[in-house]
Design a protein around this motif. Sequence first.
Motif, PDB file in Angstrom:
ATOM      1  N   LYS A 171       0.870  -1.184   0.000  1.00 62.80           N
ATOM      2  CA  LYS A 171       0.000   0.000   0.000  1.00 62.80           C
ATOM      3  C   LYS A 171       0.898   1.222   0.000  1.00 62.80           C
ATOM      4  O   LYS A 171       1.742   1.389   0.882  1.00 62.80           O
ATOM      5  CB  LYS A 171      -0.917   0.002   1.231  1.00 62.80           C
ATOM      6  N   VAL A 172       0.729   2.058  -1.012  1.00 63.97           N
ATOM      7  CA  VAL A 172       1.568   3.239  -1.182  1.00 63.97           C
ATOM      8  C   VAL A 172       0.698   4.490  -1.103  1.00 63.97           C
ATOM      9  O   VAL A 172      -0.293   4.608  -1.820  1.00 63.97           O
ATOM     10  CB  VAL A 172       2.293   3.215  -2.550  1.00 63.97           C
ATOM     11  N   ARG A 173       1.088   5.425  -0.215  1.00 62.72           N
ATOM     12  CA  ARG A 173       0.371   6.694  -0.097  1.00 62.72           C
ATOM     13  C   ARG A 173       0.967   7.717  -1.059  1.00 62.72           C
ATOM     14  O   ARG A 173       2.137   7.614  -1.449  1.00 62.72           O
ATOM     15  CB  ARG A 173       0.429   7.221   1.335  1.00 62.72           C
ATOM     16  N   ALA A 174       0.170   8.689  -1.437  1.00 60.98           N
ATOM     17  CA  ALA A 174       0.617   9.716  -2.369  1.00 60.98           C
ATOM     18  C   ALA A 174       1.885  10.387  -1.853  1.00 60.98           C
ATOM     19  O   ALA A 174       1.975  10.747  -0.668  1.00 60.98           O
ATOM     20  CB  ALA A 174      -0.487  10.757  -2.572  1.00 60.98           C
ATOM     21  N   GLY A 175       2.848  10.548  -2.722  1.00 59.42           N
ATOM     22  CA  GLY A 175       4.087  11.246  -2.366  1.00 59.42           C
ATOM     23  C   GLY A 175       5.180  10.371  -1.800  1.00 59.42           C
ATOM     24  O   GLY A 175       6.302  10.850  -1.602  1.00 59.42           O
ATOM     25  N   GLN A 176       4.897   9.115  -1.529  1.00 59.06           N
ATOM     26  CA  GLN A 176       5.923   8.238  -0.961  1.00 59.06           C
ATOM     27  C   GLN A 176       6.918   7.788  -2.036  1.00 59.06           C
ATOM     28  O   GLN A 176       6.586   7.679  -3.210  1.00 59.06           O
ATOM     29  CB  GLN A 176       5.285   7.005  -0.316  1.00 59.06           C
ATOM     30  N   ARG A 177       8.141   7.516  -1.586  1.00 52.61           N
ATOM     31  CA  ARG A 177       9.180   6.995  -2.466  1.00 52.61           C
ATOM     32  C   ARG A 177       9.402   5.523  -2.120  1.00 52.61           C
ATOM     33  O   ARG A 177       9.788   5.206  -0.993  1.00 52.61           O
ATOM     34  CB  ARG A 177      10.478   7.778  -2.297  1.00 52.61           C
ATOM     35  N   ILE A 178       9.144   4.684  -3.111  1.00 59.43           N
ATOM     36  CA  ILE A 178       9.255   3.241  -2.898  1.00 59.43           C
ATOM     37  C   ILE A 178      10.455   2.735  -3.692  1.00 59.43           C
ATOM     38  O   ILE A 178      10.487   2.833  -4.916  1.00 59.43           O
ATOM     39  CB  ILE A 178       7.983   2.502  -3.375  1.00 59.43           C
ATOM     40  N   ALA A 179      11.439   2.226  -2.980  1.00 63.89           N
ATOM     41  CA  ALA A 179      12.606   1.640  -3.640  1.00 63.89           C
ATOM     42  C   ALA A 179      12.435   0.126  -3.705  1.00 63.89           C
ATOM     43  O   ALA A 179      11.924  -0.488  -2.753  1.00 63.89           O
ATOM     44  CB  ALA A 179      13.878   1.999  -2.897  1.00 63.89           C
ATOM     45  N   ILE A 180      12.819  -0.460  -4.826  1.00 67.12           N
ATOM     46  CA  ILE A 180      12.697  -1.911  -5.012  1.00 67.12           C
ATOM     47  C   ILE A 180      14.095  -2.460  -5.275  1.00 67.12           C
ATOM     48  O   ILE A 180      14.749  -2.072  -6.245  1.00 67.12           O
ATOM     49  CB  ILE A 180      11.771  -2.248  -6.196  1.00 67.12           C
ATOM     50  N   VAL A 181      14.565  -3.339  -4.411  1.00 68.60           N
ATOM     51  CA  VAL A 181      15.905  -3.901  -4.533  1.00 68.60           C
ATOM     52  C   VAL A 181      15.831  -5.425  -4.443  1.00 68.60           C
ATOM     53  O   VAL A 181      14.827  -5.989  -3.993  1.00 68.60           O
ATOM     54  CB  VAL A 181      16.852  -3.356  -3.435  1.00 68.60           C
ATOM     55  N   GLY A 182      16.883  -6.060  -4.867  1.00 72.61           N
ATOM     56  CA  GLY A 182      16.942  -7.516  -4.807  1.00 72.61           C
ATOM     57  C   GLY A 182      17.862  -8.057  -5.880  1.00 72.61           C
ATOM     58  O   GLY A 182      18.286  -7.316  -6.781  1.00 72.61           O
ATOM     59  N   PRO A 183      18.176  -9.317  -5.811  1.00 69.26           N
ATOM     60  CA  PRO A 183      19.068  -9.919  -6.801  1.00 69.26           C
ATOM     61  C   PRO A 183      18.433  -9.971  -8.180  1.00 69.26           C
ATOM     62  O   PRO A 183      17.209  -9.836  -8.327  1.00 69.26           O
ATOM     63  CB  PRO A 183      19.315 -11.333  -6.245  1.00 69.26           C
ATOM     64  N   THR A 184      19.256 -10.187  -9.176  1.00 67.90           N
ATOM     65  CA  THR A 184      18.780 -10.270 -10.560  1.00 67.90           C
ATOM     66  C   THR A 184      17.754 -11.398 -10.710  1.00 67.90           C
ATOM     67  O   THR A 184      17.957 -12.506 -10.206  1.00 67.90           O
ATOM     68  CB  THR A 184      19.968 -10.529 -11.507  1.00 67.90           C
ATOM     69  N   GLY A 185      16.647 -11.078 -11.400  1.00 67.13           N
ATOM     70  CA  GLY A 185      15.617 -12.087 -11.657  1.00 67.13           C
ATOM     71  C   GLY A 185      14.620 -12.267 -10.537  1.00 67.13           C
ATOM     72  O   GLY A 185      13.812 -13.196 -10.578  1.00 67.13           O
ATOM     73  N   CYS A 186      14.640 -11.364  -9.559  1.00 65.19           N
ATOM     74  CA  CYS A 186      13.718 -11.533  -8.423  1.00 65.19           C
ATOM     75  C   CYS A 186      12.328 -10.992  -8.717  1.00 65.19           C
ATOM     76  O   CYS A 186      11.389 -11.251  -7.953  1.00 65.19           O
ATOM     77  CB  CYS A 186      14.293 -10.870  -7.170  1.00 65.19           C
ATOM     78  N   GLY A 187      12.170 -10.213  -9.796  1.00 60.61           N
ATOM     79  CA  GLY A 187      10.845  -9.715 -10.159  1.00 60.61           C
ATOM     80  C   GLY A 187      10.693  -8.214 -10.080  1.00 60.61           C
ATOM     81  O   GLY A 187       9.569  -7.709 -10.170  1.00 60.61           O
ATOM     82  N   LYS A 188      11.805  -7.476  -9.958  1.00 59.66           N
ATOM     83  CA  LYS A 188      11.709  -6.019  -9.827  1.00 59.66           C
ATOM     84  C   LYS A 188      11.101  -5.385 -11.092  1.00 59.66           C
ATOM     85  O   LYS A 188      10.127  -4.634 -11.015  1.00 59.66           O
ATOM     86  CB  LYS A 188      13.102  -5.417  -9.571  1.00 59.66           C
TER      87      LYS A 188
END
Length: 587
Positions: free
Chosen positions: A371-388
């Motif tokens: 759940k993301v609120r307006a204005g939030q910064r969501i970073a997505i990290v993980g190893p290669t092939g994880c689904g980013k």
Amino acid sequence: MKQSGGKGSAGTLKKLMRYLRRYWFFLIISIVMSFISVALTLYIPILTGNAVDFILKPGKVDFSAILQIITTMGICIGITALAQWIMNICNNKMTYCIVRDVRRDAFDKMEQLPLKYLDSHTSGEIVSRIIADVDQFADGLLMGFTQLFTSIVTILGTLISMLTIHPGVTLVVVCITPISLFVAAFIAKKTYHMFQKQSETRGEQTGFIDEMIGNLKVVQAYNREAASMETFDEVNERLKQSSLKAIFFSSITNPATRFVNSLVYAGVGIAGAIVAIHGGITGISVGQLTTFLGYANQYTKPFNEISGVITELQNALACAARIFELIDEEPQLPDAADAVVLEHVEGNVGIEDVSFSYVPEQTLLQHVNLKVRAGQRIAIVGPTGCGKTTLINLLMRFYDVNEGRILVEGQDIRNVTRTSLRDSYGMVLQETWLKTGTVRENIAMGRSDATEEEIMEAARLSHAHSFIKRLPQGYDTMINEGSDSLSQGQKQLLCIARVMLCRPPMLILDEATSSIDTRTEIRIQKAFNKLMEGRTSFIVAHRLSTIQEADIILVMKDGNIIEQGSHEELLNQQGFYYNLYNSQFAV
């Protein structure tokens, strides 16, 4: 969608007829002109025969009658030439209008295709269908329009004309003709599959060449020139073999029909001579025999032309089948009839129990929730092939989820128009793309109405203005994706400037600074920080130094979100993120 035998060919012809119906006016004029041309051409042998009879009259030659016949022949030849000229204009108009429509529909369908189709076909193979196959299709279609109608009308007209002169001699022609038709039909049926194979191999070769040209530096860096040449030679050899087979077997048609046509001419000559000498009341004059031999020539000539047309048409139909296969591909699911337009987007996003996989037997994302609120910064990290990147594809609705749903402002994105959804995002990818055009046009790609000041301000914010001013024509410099005048980092800055100009309510940054040096990256991050103020942002990053200020960091592994929280919270947990972070900054 493979096509086979006559059924595939018939299906292709049926689709072609749908395009031809749009230009029925030119088709009718072409047919009328064809009839006029053939009728006058058939009248010439009659005039020739009459002239011969005037020469052979007892006593003297009737020069006045012969002069009148020659004058008539001149008028007929002039009208025939005019009719053929008009017919060719109409045929050219029909052919290239149809080719334009087919190519436009193919390109339009390409833009509607789901990404899974484009991911499973090489760009070169698709380009080969739209360019090379359509060109081959045009050549065969033009020859078909130009010669097929005239040839068929000529055959029927000469046959009727010969029957009016002497049915008995005509019977010789009718008995020998089926041999020619059988030979042509037999060879045409066999060559369709050969031309289809040739077209497929040509597409494979085009795809390989496109791949090698686009990645030539990598090929040279790994000394793969010899290996690439071997692969090319193998494909090229297969193309040679398939082309030789197609051309060889199709070329048999013409000499075979010429042989049969020679038999027709000889049969007419012998039978006609016998009838002229011994025919009595049912005989024919020498002039009529001359006319008959002229008709025999005109009758057999179209069979040679048709044999050539059939060869070209088989090639054209094989190419057309590949084009129509692309046009008939299932497009991406259209927007729902009651789809709403996203307006006043603030940036509230929800991911509810989402599961997705590209192929059923290989699971990827499983029961993802966020759940993301307006204005939030969501970073997505993980190893290669994880689904980013897959998660980003789902947010943009390049693919639809298998289970669950994704919400924007409380609306399921499957119930909103794709255009309004994608207008709500600004995207900067790791892979840059610049269209052929000026620097100004590339920056203003998302806002064609932007002013000069707005374009320059976006360039300044992305730190691109300084290097743009050093280009030969500044903002008017022509560039494209393959421009060697720009570094990869400079291309990336132009892509970032696009987003700076559009200022959408939500951002997606997929390794957006990966091609930029560290010093410039720091400056870009400051610009991004300013751009992201009040905007929901999804940031995919491998360099964890760029995401420390994110509100939420999603740590993904094997398609699942295994950790989430702020940078400090995740470090304190000393879990997967902690190990990932320390692996990058360990001394």
